[in-house]
Design a protein around this motif. Structure first.
Motif, PDB file in Angstrom:
ATOM      1  N   HIS A   1       9.142   5.218  10.851  1.00 16.35           N
ATOM      2  CA  HIS A   1       9.332   6.209   9.792  1.00 16.35           C
ATOM      3  C   HIS A   1       8.878   7.563  10.326  1.00 16.35           C
ATOM      4  N   ILE A   2       9.674   8.601  10.101  1.00 18.45           N
ATOM      5  CA  ILE A   2       9.337   9.950  10.557  1.00 18.45           C
ATOM      6  C   ILE A   2       9.517  10.916   9.395  1.00 18.45           C
ATOM      7  N   ASN A   3       8.489  11.715   9.129  1.00 17.54           N
ATOM      8  CA  ASN A   3       8.595  12.758   8.119  1.00 17.54           C
ATOM      9  C   ASN A   3       9.259  13.968   8.767  1.00 17.54           C
ATOM     10  N   THR A   4      10.515  14.230   8.398  1.00 19.34           N
ATOM     11  CA  THR A   4      11.247  15.382   8.936  1.00 19.34           C
ATOM     12  C   THR A   4      11.264  16.542   7.950  1.00 19.34           C
ATOM     13  N   GLY A   5      10.584  16.365   6.832  1.00 18.20           N
ATOM     14  CA  GLY A   5      10.579  17.382   5.786  1.00 18.20           C
ATOM     15  C   GLY A   5       9.453  18.384   5.940  1.00 18.20           C
ATOM     16  N   THR A   6       9.290  19.200   4.913  1.00 17.58           N
ATOM     17  CA  THR A   6       8.282  20.262   4.937  1.00 17.58           C
ATOM     18  C   THR A   6       7.117  19.976   3.988  1.00 17.58           C
ATOM     19  N   GLU A   7       7.111  18.811   3.353  1.00 21.53           N
ATOM     20  CA  GLU A   7       6.022  18.422   2.461  1.00 21.53           C
ATOM     21  C   GLU A   7       5.565  17.014   2.840  1.00 21.53           C
ATOM     22  N   PRO A   8       4.397  16.586   2.351  1.00 21.45           N
ATOM     23  CA  PRO A   8       3.956  15.225   2.647  1.00 21.45           C
ATOM     24  C   PRO A   8       4.967  14.188   2.160  1.00 21.45           C
ATOM     25  N   LEU A   9       5.094  13.129   2.928  1.00 19.10           N
ATOM     26  CA  LEU A   9       5.958  11.995   2.607  1.00 19.10           C
ATOM     27  C   LEU A   9       5.064  10.877   2.094  1.00 19.10           C
ATOM     28  N   TRP A  10       5.332  10.405   0.885  1.00 14.87           N
ATOM     29  CA  TRP A  10       4.589   9.295   0.302  1.00 14.87           C
ATOM     30  C   TRP A  10       5.498   8.075   0.296  1.00 14.87           C
ATOM     31  N   LEU A  11       5.132   7.053   1.054  1.00 15.63           N
ATOM     32  CA  LEU A  11       5.927   5.849   1.234  1.00 15.63           C
ATOM     33  C   LEU A  11       5.124   4.644   0.758  1.00 15.63           C
ATOM     34  N   VAL A  12       5.644   3.932  -0.235  1.00 12.81           N
ATOM     35  CA  VAL A  12       5.033   2.694  -0.697  1.00 12.81           C
ATOM     36  C   VAL A  12       5.646   1.553   0.114  1.00 12.81           C
ATOM     37  N   PHE A  13       4.797   0.709   0.673  1.00 17.20           N
ATOM     38  CA  PHE A  13       5.288  -0.438   1.452  1.00 17.20           C
ATOM     39  C   PHE A  13       4.822  -1.735   0.802  1.00 17.20           C
ATOM     40  N   VAL A  14       5.714  -2.717   0.869  1.00 18.90           N
ATOM     41  CA  VAL A  14       5.392  -4.073   0.431  1.00 18.90           C
ATOM     42  C   VAL A  14       6.041  -5.004   1.438  1.00 18.90           C
ATOM     43  N   TYR A  15       5.271  -5.911   1.996  1.00 20.88           N
ATOM     44  CA  TYR A  15       5.885  -6.911   2.861  1.00 20.88           C
ATOM     45  C   TYR A  15       5.239  -8.268   2.663  1.00 20.88           C
ATOM     46  N   GLY A  16       6.035  -9.269   2.956  1.00 21.55           N
ATOM     47  CA  GLY A  16       5.576 -10.629   2.794  1.00 21.55           C
ATOM     48  C   GLY A  16       6.421 -11.563   3.633  1.00 21.55           C
ATOM     49  N   PRO A  17       5.843 -12.641   4.084  1.00 21.96           N
ATOM     50  CA  PRO A  17       4.447 -12.974   3.888  1.00 21.96           C
ATOM     51  C   PRO A  17       3.539 -11.978   4.609  1.00 21.96           C
ATOM     52  N   HIS A  18       2.229 -12.185   4.469  1.00 25.89           N
ATOM     53  CA  HIS A  18       1.262 -11.268   5.061  1.00 25.89           C
ATOM     54  C   HIS A  18       1.549 -11.035   6.541  1.00 25.89           C
TER      55      HIS A  18
ATOM     56  N   GLY B   1       0.814  -1.206   0.000  1.00 23.86           N
ATOM     57  CA  GLY B   1       0.000   0.000   0.000  1.00 23.86           C
ATOM     58  C   GLY B   1       0.843   1.250   0.000  1.00 23.86           C
ATOM     59  N   LEU B   2       0.167   2.347   0.215  1.00 26.97           N
ATOM     60  CA  LEU B   2       0.769   3.676   0.254  1.00 26.97           C
ATOM     61  C   LEU B   2       0.448   4.301   1.600  1.00 26.97           C
ATOM     62  N   THR B   3       1.467   4.823   2.267  1.00 27.29           N
ATOM     63  CA  THR B   3       1.257   5.580   3.502  1.00 27.29           C
ATOM     64  C   THR B   3       1.663   7.018   3.236  1.00 27.29           C
ATOM     65  N   ILE B   4       0.826   7.952   3.681  1.00 32.87           N
ATOM     66  CA  ILE B   4       1.124   9.376   3.538  1.00 32.87           C
ATOM     67  C   ILE B   4       1.261   9.976   4.934  1.00 32.87           C
ATOM     68  N   PHE B   5       2.434  10.561   5.167  1.00 29.66           N
ATOM     69  CA  PHE B   5       2.744  11.229   6.430  1.00 29.66           C
ATOM     70  C   PHE B   5       2.818  12.733   6.161  1.00 29.66           C
ATOM     71  N   GLU B   6       2.075  13.523   6.876  1.00 35.70           N
ATOM     72  CA  GLU B   6       2.224  14.978   6.798  1.00 35.70           C
ATOM     73  C   GLU B   6       3.506  15.365   7.530  1.00 35.70           C
ATOM     74  N   PRO B   7       4.034  16.585   7.316  1.00 38.81           N
ATOM     75  CA  PRO B   7       5.249  16.998   8.022  1.00 38.81           C
ATOM     76  C   PRO B   7       5.107  16.805   9.536  1.00 38.81           C
ATOM     77  N   GLY B   8       6.122  16.199  10.134  1.00 39.14           N
ATOM     78  CA  GLY B   8       6.137  15.959  11.576  1.00 39.14           C
ATOM     79  C   GLY B   8       5.454  14.676  12.000  1.00 39.14           C
ATOM     80  N   GLU B   9       4.733  14.012  11.118  1.00 39.60           N
ATOM     81  CA  GLU B   9       4.060  12.772  11.482  1.00 39.60           C
ATOM     82  C   GLU B   9       5.014  11.588  11.391  1.00 39.60           C
ATOM     83  N   ALA B  10       4.665  10.520  12.110  1.00 43.30           N
ATOM     84  CA  ALA B  10       5.520   9.338  12.184  1.00 43.30           C
ATOM     85  C   ALA B  10       4.674   8.095  12.400  1.00 43.30           C
ATOM     86  N   SER B  11       5.268   6.960  12.100  1.00 49.38           N
ATOM     87  CA  SER B  11       4.660   5.700  12.520  1.00 49.38           C
ATOM     88  C   SER B  11       5.085   5.439  13.957  1.00 49.38           C
ATOM     89  N   SER B  12       4.487   4.444  14.569  1.00 51.13           N
ATOM     90  CA  SER B  12       4.988   3.984  15.857  1.00 51.13           C
ATOM     91  C   SER B  12       6.250   3.153  15.590  1.00 51.13           C
TER      92      SER B  12
END
Length: 124
Positions: free
Chosen positions: A101-118, A44-55
């Protein structure tokens, strides 16, 4: 059967991290065993706004690869070490490796992820 998938129309969208400041992000899951009957992959695709992060999270039984479409940030490992990344780069995360993952930039971060197995997306 081949699939052309439009992430903003054909995905299973979710907001993650709503209960934790700084960890809100939008996830558009496009592929897994329930979406398009994938036998091995979740993507999928994850979009992080500036300053946002995953856990800080891991996929205990899955390898993961990420591609940065646009934006920049850092990926943090379990030890706290930060590794910067920018657009058009890949990240490989071995099975069970904790990461954030942490967006340290000034624009949205678009990250495509693929993992397997499920495996499961982080809940936070």
């Amino acid at each position: 059967m081949l699939h052309v998938i439009k992430p903003f129309e054909d995905a299973d969208p979710a907001w993650l991290g709503l209960d934790t400041d700084g960890q809100r992000r939008k996830v558009f899951k496009v592929l897994n065993e329930d979406l398009r009957d994938s036998e091995f992959l979740t993507a999928g695709l994850t979009i992080f706004e500036p300053g946002e992060a995953s856990s800080l999270h891991h996929h205990p039984d899955s390898e993961e690869i990420n591609f940065i479409v646009k934006g920049s940030g850092v990926v943090v490992g379990e030890s706290g070490e930060e590794t910067p990344f920018g657009p058009h780069t890949f990240m490989y995360i071995p099975k069970g490796e904790k990461h954030q993952h942490i967006n340290t930039g000034t624009e949205p971060l678009w990250l495509v992820f693929v993992y397997g197995p499920h495996g499961q997306l982080p809940v936070t």
